[in-house]
Every structure is written in C-alpha cells, then in structure tokens.
Design a protein around this motif. Structure first.
Motif, PDB file in Angstrom:
ATOM      1  N   LEU A   1      -0.634  14.596  -8.656  1.00  0.00           N
ATOM      2  CA  LEU A   1      -1.058  13.406  -7.908  1.00  0.00           C
ATOM      3  C   LEU A   1      -0.178  13.168  -6.684  1.00  0.00           C
ATOM      4  N   LEU A   2       1.143  13.306  -6.855  1.00  0.00           N
ATOM      5  CA  LEU A   2       2.042  13.076  -5.720  1.00  0.00           C
ATOM      6  C   LEU A   2       1.817  14.115  -4.630  1.00  0.00           C
TER       7      LEU A   2
ATOM      8  N   THR B   1       2.765   2.124   5.773  1.00  0.00           N
ATOM      9  CA  THR B   1       3.449   1.485   4.641  1.00  0.00           C
ATOM     10  C   THR B   1       3.229   2.275   3.357  1.00  0.00           C
ATOM     11  N   ILE B   2       1.985   2.685   3.110  1.00  0.00           N
ATOM     12  CA  ILE B   2       1.671   3.465   1.912  1.00  0.00           C
ATOM     13  C   ILE B   2       2.385   4.811   1.972  1.00  0.00           C
ATOM     14  N   GLY B   3       2.498   5.384   3.155  1.00  0.00           N
ATOM     15  CA  GLY B   3       3.244   6.632   3.305  1.00  0.00           C
ATOM     16  C   GLY B   3       4.705   6.465   2.912  1.00  0.00           C
ATOM     17  N   THR B   4       5.292   5.338   3.309  1.00  0.00           N
ATOM     18  CA  THR B   4       6.684   5.045   2.937  1.00  0.00           C
ATOM     19  C   THR B   4       6.815   4.873   1.427  1.00  0.00           C
ATOM     20  N   LEU B   5       5.849   4.185   0.806  1.00  0.00           N
ATOM     21  CA  LEU B   5       5.850   4.032  -0.654  1.00  0.00           C
ATOM     22  C   LEU B   5       5.802   5.393  -1.346  1.00  0.00           C
ATOM     23  N   THR B   6       4.974   6.284  -0.833  1.00  0.00           N
ATOM     24  CA  THR B   6       4.834   7.616  -1.435  1.00  0.00           C
ATOM     25  C   THR B   6       6.145   8.384  -1.373  1.00  0.00           C
ATOM     26  N   VAL B   7       6.795   8.349  -0.223  1.00  0.00           N
ATOM     27  CA  VAL B   7       8.073   9.051  -0.069  1.00  0.00           C
ATOM     28  C   VAL B   7       9.121   8.474  -1.017  1.00  0.00           C
TER      29      VAL B   7
ATOM     30  N   THR C   1       8.268   9.505  -4.657  1.00  0.00           N
ATOM     31  CA  THR C   1       8.509  10.934  -4.860  1.00  0.00           C
ATOM     32  C   THR C   1       9.996  11.205  -5.003  1.00  0.00           C
ATOM     33  N   ALA C   2      10.808  10.566  -4.151  1.00  0.00           N
ATOM     34  CA  ALA C   2      12.261  10.753  -4.215  1.00  0.00           C
ATOM     35  C   ALA C   2      12.835  10.249  -5.534  1.00  0.00           C
ATOM     36  N   SER C   3      12.303   9.135  -6.055  1.00  0.00           N
ATOM     37  CA  SER C   3      12.838   8.569  -7.296  1.00  0.00           C
ATOM     38  C   SER C   3      12.359   9.315  -8.532  1.00  0.00           C
ATOM     39  N   PHE C   4      11.186   9.961  -8.455  1.00  0.00           N
ATOM     40  CA  PHE C   4      10.651  10.654  -9.620  1.00  0.00           C
ATOM     41  C   PHE C   4      11.144  12.090  -9.723  1.00  0.00           C
TER      42      PHE C   4
ATOM     43  N   LEU D   1      14.795   6.262 -11.331  1.00  0.00           N
ATOM     44  CA  LEU D   1      13.366   5.961 -11.461  1.00  0.00           C
ATOM     45  C   LEU D   1      13.146   4.485 -11.766  1.00  0.00           C
ATOM     46  N   ALA D   2      13.992   3.895 -12.622  1.00  0.00           N
ATOM     47  CA  ALA D   2      13.841   2.474 -12.967  1.00  0.00           C
ATOM     48  C   ALA D   2      14.056   1.577 -11.749  1.00  0.00           C
ATOM     49  N   THR D   3      15.021   1.938 -10.882  1.00  0.00           N
ATOM     50  CA  THR D   3      15.281   1.109  -9.700  1.00  0.00           C
ATOM     51  C   THR D   3      14.120   1.118  -8.721  1.00  0.00           C
ATOM     52  N   ASN D   4      13.246   2.125  -8.809  1.00  0.00           N
ATOM     53  CA  ASN D   4      12.087   2.163  -7.919  1.00  0.00           C
ATOM     54  C   ASN D   4      11.183   0.957  -8.109  1.00  0.00           C
ATOM     55  N   SER D   5      11.285   0.292  -9.282  1.00  0.00           N
ATOM     56  CA  SER D   5      10.421  -0.852  -9.570  1.00  0.00           C
ATOM     57  C   SER D   5      10.735  -2.074  -8.712  1.00  0.00           C
TER      58      SER D   5
END
Length: 349
Positions: free
Chosen positions: A217-218, A263-269, A272-275, A302-306
């Motif tokens: 998906l990513l 904005t969505i592009g920034t969210l994706t990056v 991806t970096a956190s996962f 990964l938890a801090t991504n929240s």
C-alpha cells in the motif's frame, strides 16, 4: 490457565532483554515521562483534529471524513496501547516486581491484556496506512481529473470505504493468532509493548504478511503521489507561461486541491519513515536476529507517528490552523471582540 502443564516464564532478566534506555532507574523515569507526554500529545492533537473536522462545515467532505478516521485510529493508540505500557513500567519501577501478565504470553492466561491491545495497535496501524492510501487516491483524482472529482468521490462511497478499511484492517490484525496456534501475544521486555510472539521461524514467516501488506500500500501510495506531484509541477509551469494572459480555468485543479495533495504527500513520507524500522525488525527476526535495543526504538517511533498528523495539518493547511486557533483560543477571541466594540464606541462618541 492452560491445564496441559505449568506455563514457562518469559525471560525478563537476561541481558538481551534489558535495553540501554530502560534498565537504569533514571532511564526508567525518563521512559515513563516520555510515554506520558506521548499520551498527552496523541490525545490532544487528535481530539483537536476531530473537533476541527467535525465542527467545521468546510471539512464535511470526503477528505475530511478520511482525516477523521485517521484521527480515531491514532486516538486508539493513545487510549489503549501506550497507557498499558505506562501501567506495566510504573508498576515495575515502584514495586520492583513485574505484573503477572507481563511474564506469560496469551497462550497461558485466561485473559491477557495484550490479546486486546496487540491487535488494536496492529489494526490501527493498518487503518492508518489504508486511510493514507485512500486520501492519496482522493487527492490524485482531484488533481488529475478535477472535473470528475465530485461525481467519483462522494460522501457515501467514502463512508463505505472507511467502514471496509476498519473491518479489513482488524481482520488482518487478528488473523495470525486466529489461524495459527504457533503465534501468541506477549508484553515484550525489549519493545516495552504488546507484540506478537511467534514460537518458531515458520510462525515468523506468517508475520511477514504484515510488512508485505503495508509496503504494498505504501509503495502504491508513493507512486500515486509522484504522479500527482508531477502533474502539479506541470500545471505550475503552465500558469507561469500563461501569466498575464486570459486562460480558461476549467479542467485544472484548484489551489486548495494542490495544497491538500502536498499535505497528503507529507503524511505519506512521515508514515513511511516511521513504519520502515518495524518492517526491518520483522525481517531481521525471520533471519534469526534479536535486535532488542532496535526493537524498542522501532516500535516507539511508530507509536509517535500518532501525534504527527495534527502537526502536519497545522503547518500545511492554513484553514485548519485558523480553525484550530479559534477552537483553542475562545477567551482571546472574546476579548478581541469586546476590545473592538469598545474602540468603535469611543470613536462614535
């Protein structure tokens, strides 16, 4: 308890299970403070996001519904996942003895907290990835096919996709323990979090489905973002070339659509970096590596991504930032209004 025999204790004292950041008392205190601040940041940020999205008519759109779904998934991490780790670590620090359920996996206890919290963390992670994918699809249609946006992306379709996203994500999260007797859930002394506990290498191979699903998906999300960004750059060049001349605007994405796509592009990056560290850790475990210290940092990154989504919205979306400011500063707004009325009254006199 399992009647087939006495359960084996999980090894909590071995050096491989003592991470450098969690063993000395001072580091344990810092760890608990970090977890506490993370809970506050997750709850505050995502509650603000929900309040802005649900309380502002402008955000009552398919994109707004998807952002609300993403905020709910992040809230679940702050409500269920991190507080359980805080409870276990505080008990261990204060009483110098571990809670019983932290010493056994879910196969040996009638009720194990990780049987709930583990799938919640995995399910919410899958929901986040799937939602970001859906947000990317929604924005790509707005950028690439602006005339078809309203007919293709409807509230009803978006709501249906959100429901399917949640159901599918949690079915995937519970599938390893449901379909394999060789996978349990435990409070891992390395990651300080509820994790899946494979009994052998074959069981670890089952867990490779998680990073395979996520990176599929990513990867698709990244490709779609690249296509959208390329289209945005082409539109920007055309605008510069046609500056000062009359040009019909039909068939071109609006400025707000372009900002939202970025904005969505920034969210994706960010996601991806956190996962990525988690995926590396799972693959490393399949190859026989323990990586205790690395697992701690991987799971908590990964938890801090929240709590990052609201920061990204605030930086990238001016309207969201303005609505959040009005929500958080009602007293200041009233004072400013009263001051303006006073000044107008004095001027009139």
């Amino acid at each position: 308890m399992n009647e087939s025999g006495p359960p084996a204790l999980l090894d909590q004292s071995g050096p491989a299970h003592c991470t450098a950041c969690c063993c000395p008392l001072a580091n344990k205190v810092i760890l608990v403070l970090f977890m506490g601040l993370l809970v506050v940041a997750i709850l505050f940020g995502n509650l603000v996001t929900l309040a802005v999205v649900l309380g502002t008519k402008h955000f009552h759109t398919p994109q707004g519904y998807l952002k609300a779904s993403l905020a709910v998934a992040d809230l679940a991490v702050g409500v269920f996942v991190v507080p359980l780790s805080i409870y276990a670590e505080v008990h261990l620090m204060v009483s110098d003895s571990a809670l019983e359920w932290t010493l056994y996996d879910s196969k040996y206890l009638r009720f194990h907290p990780c049987s709930l919290v583990g799938p919640v963390f995995a399910g919410c992670t899958f929901v986040s990835i799937t939602t970001i994918f859906l947000l990317t699809i929604e924005r790509s249609i707005a950028v690439l096919k602006p005339l078809h946006k309203d007919s293709v992306i409807t509230r009803k379709r978006t709501t249906t996709l959100i429901v399917l996203c949640w159901v599918g994500s949690f079915l995937l999260a519970v599938s390893p323990t449901v379909f394999s007797s060789e996978i349990a859930l435990e409070y891992n002394s390395c990651s300080r979090m509820c994790n899946y506990a494979p009994m052998n290498t074959r069981a670890f191979n089952i867990l490779l489905l998680f990073p395979a699903f996520d990176f599929t998906l990513l990867g698709a999300t990244m490709v779609i973002n690249v296509i959208s960004m390329s289209s945005i750059r082409q539109h920007s060049r055309r605008r510069k070339q046609l500056a000062g001349s009359e040009c019909p605007s039909g068939g071109k994405p609006t400025f707000s659509d372009i900002k939202a796509a970025k904005t969505i592009g920034t969210l994706t990056v960010a996601f991806t970096a956190s996962f990525t560290p988690i995926a590396v850790f799972v693959v490393g475990n399949v190859l026989g590596n323990t990586w205790c210290n690395f697992s701690f940092f991987a799971f908590w990154i990964l938890a801090t991504n929240s709590c990052w989504n609201v920061i990204i919205y605030s930086v990238r979306d001016q309207r969201f930032r303005r609505c959040a400011h009005k929500l958080l500063m009602p007293v200041q707004r009233k004072d400013t209004s009263n001051e303006n009325k006073t000044q107008n009254g004095e001027t009139f006199i």
